[in-house]
Design a protein around this motif. Structure first.
Motif, mmCIF file in Angstrom:
data_model
loop_
_atom_site.group_PDB
_atom_site.id
_atom_site.type_symbol
_atom_site.label_atom_id
_atom_site.label_comp_id
_atom_site.label_asym_id
_atom_site.label_seq_id
_atom_site.Cartn_x
_atom_site.Cartn_y
_atom_site.Cartn_z
ATOM 1 N N ARG A 240 0.816 -1.224 0.000
ATOM 2 C CA ARG A 240 0.000 0.000 0.000
ATOM 3 C C ARG A 240 0.842 1.262 0.000
ATOM 4 N NH1 ARG A 240 -3.486 -2.971 3.533
ATOM 5 N NH2 ARG A 240 -2.396 -2.170 5.342
ATOM 6 N N THR A 241 2.001 1.222 0.654
ATOM 7 C CA THR A 241 2.774 2.450 0.855
ATOM 8 C C THR A 241 3.980 2.597 -0.069
ATOM 9 O OG1 THR A 241 4.128 1.439 2.595
ATOM 10 C CG2 THR A 241 2.091 2.565 3.289
ATOM 11 N N LYS A 242 4.212 1.629 -0.956
ATOM 12 C CA LYS A 242 5.367 1.745 -1.838
ATOM 13 C C LYS A 242 5.206 2.952 -2.751
ATOM 14 C CE LYS A 242 4.472 -0.781 -6.069
ATOM 15 N NZ LYS A 242 4.835 0.367 -6.862
ATOM 16 N N LEU A 243 6.317 3.551 -3.113
ATOM 17 C CA LEU A 243 6.285 4.660 -4.058
ATOM 18 C C LEU A 243 5.830 4.121 -5.405
ATOM 19 C CD1 LEU A 243 9.664 6.410 -3.131
ATOM 20 C CD2 LEU A 243 7.359 6.977 -2.339
ATOM 21 N N ASP A 244 5.143 4.945 -6.176
ATOM 22 C CA ASP A 244 4.556 4.492 -7.433
ATOM 23 C C ASP A 244 5.608 4.042 -8.447
ATOM 24 O OD1 ASP A 244 2.099 4.030 -8.858
ATOM 25 O OD2 ASP A 244 2.705 5.671 -10.187
ATOM 26 N N ASN A 245 6.813 4.602 -8.379
ATOM 27 C CA ASN A 245 7.849 4.260 -9.364
ATOM 28 C C ASN A 245 8.863 3.249 -8.838
ATOM 29 O OD1 ASN A 245 9.024 6.006 -7.546
ATOM 30 N ND2 ASN A 245 10.187 7.132 -9.074
ATOM 31 N N VAL A 246 8.493 2.504 -7.797
ATOM 32 C CA VAL A 246 9.372 1.477 -7.228
ATOM 33 C C VAL A 246 8.744 0.100 -7.456
ATOM 34 C CG1 VAL A 246 10.361 0.543 -5.088
ATOM 35 C CG2 VAL A 246 10.361 3.014 -5.489
ATOM 36 N N GLU A 247 9.537 -0.812 -7.984
ATOM 37 C CA GLU A 247 9.114 -2.209 -8.168
ATOM 38 C C GLU A 247 9.406 -2.956 -6.872
ATOM 39 O OE1 GLU A 247 7.822 -4.994 -11.383
ATOM 40 O OE2 GLU A 247 8.040 -2.823 -11.343
#
Length: 179
Positions: A131-138
């Motif tokens: 839920r909290t991962k940055l949008d541009n991080v896999e």
């Protein structure tokens, strides 16, 4: 070379009862390095000297590995030892910080599924990462026994299924192949 930052990062899960989950994630990190992407690998329940530690040293600054475990084979008890829970919690926080640091394009939570199975990490903690991962991080979760809720929340799930294994013939883990 491509951009050093992913436009969109997804959630991948490598699970199943056969070898290859960590190896697949390391292969992804190696491929990403060829495009200038940086990968952080947090290894849960691992403290032994696996060959990938030496390989990652050769691949700096593109691949960073940290281990969150004892330097002996872990025999997790039920309930688990407080020391094992604490090490997993510290590791989870380090990996979460790496994920939110902006310094890495890919975060691999190696053996987090197994850590969950042995009650070192909760399902909710895993879902919170998603839920909290940055949008541009896999984000990649590896290990046997991926929780159903994590499988449902992921964008890609691969199951390694054992068909045949030379361990059955008594072949021990080999340096450079399994460790």
């Amino acid at each position: 070379m491509g951009s050093s930052v992913l436009q969109k990062g997804y959630v991948q899960v490598y699970t199943g009862n056969c070898k290859g989950k960590t190896t697949a994630s390391l292969g992804l990190a190696f491929r990403a390095m060829g495009r200038g992407l940086k990968t952080y690998i947090g290894q849960f329940m691992k403290g032994q000297h696996y060959a990938e530690l030496k390989s990652a040293e050769m691949c700096k600054p593109y691949i960073t590995i940290e281990q969150y475990g004892k330097d002996t084979f872990i025999h997790v008890q039920n309930p688990p030892l407080e020391e094992d829970v604490k090490m997993a919690g510290i590791g989870l926080e380090k990996a979460r910080q790496a994920m939110n640091s902006g310094r890495y394009d890919i975060i691999i939570f190696d053996e987090i599924n197994t850590a969950h199975y042995f009650h070192l990490i909760t399902t909710e903690e895993m879902l919170e990462i998603i839920r909290t991962k940055l949008d541009n991080v896999e984000v990649i979760f590896t290990g046997r026994y991926a929780p159903r809720e994590v499988i449902e929340a992921a964008d890609l799930v691969t199951e390694m299924k054992e068909i045949k294994h030379y361990y059955e013939k008594g072949v021990p883990a080999r340096d450079g192949i399994e460790r």
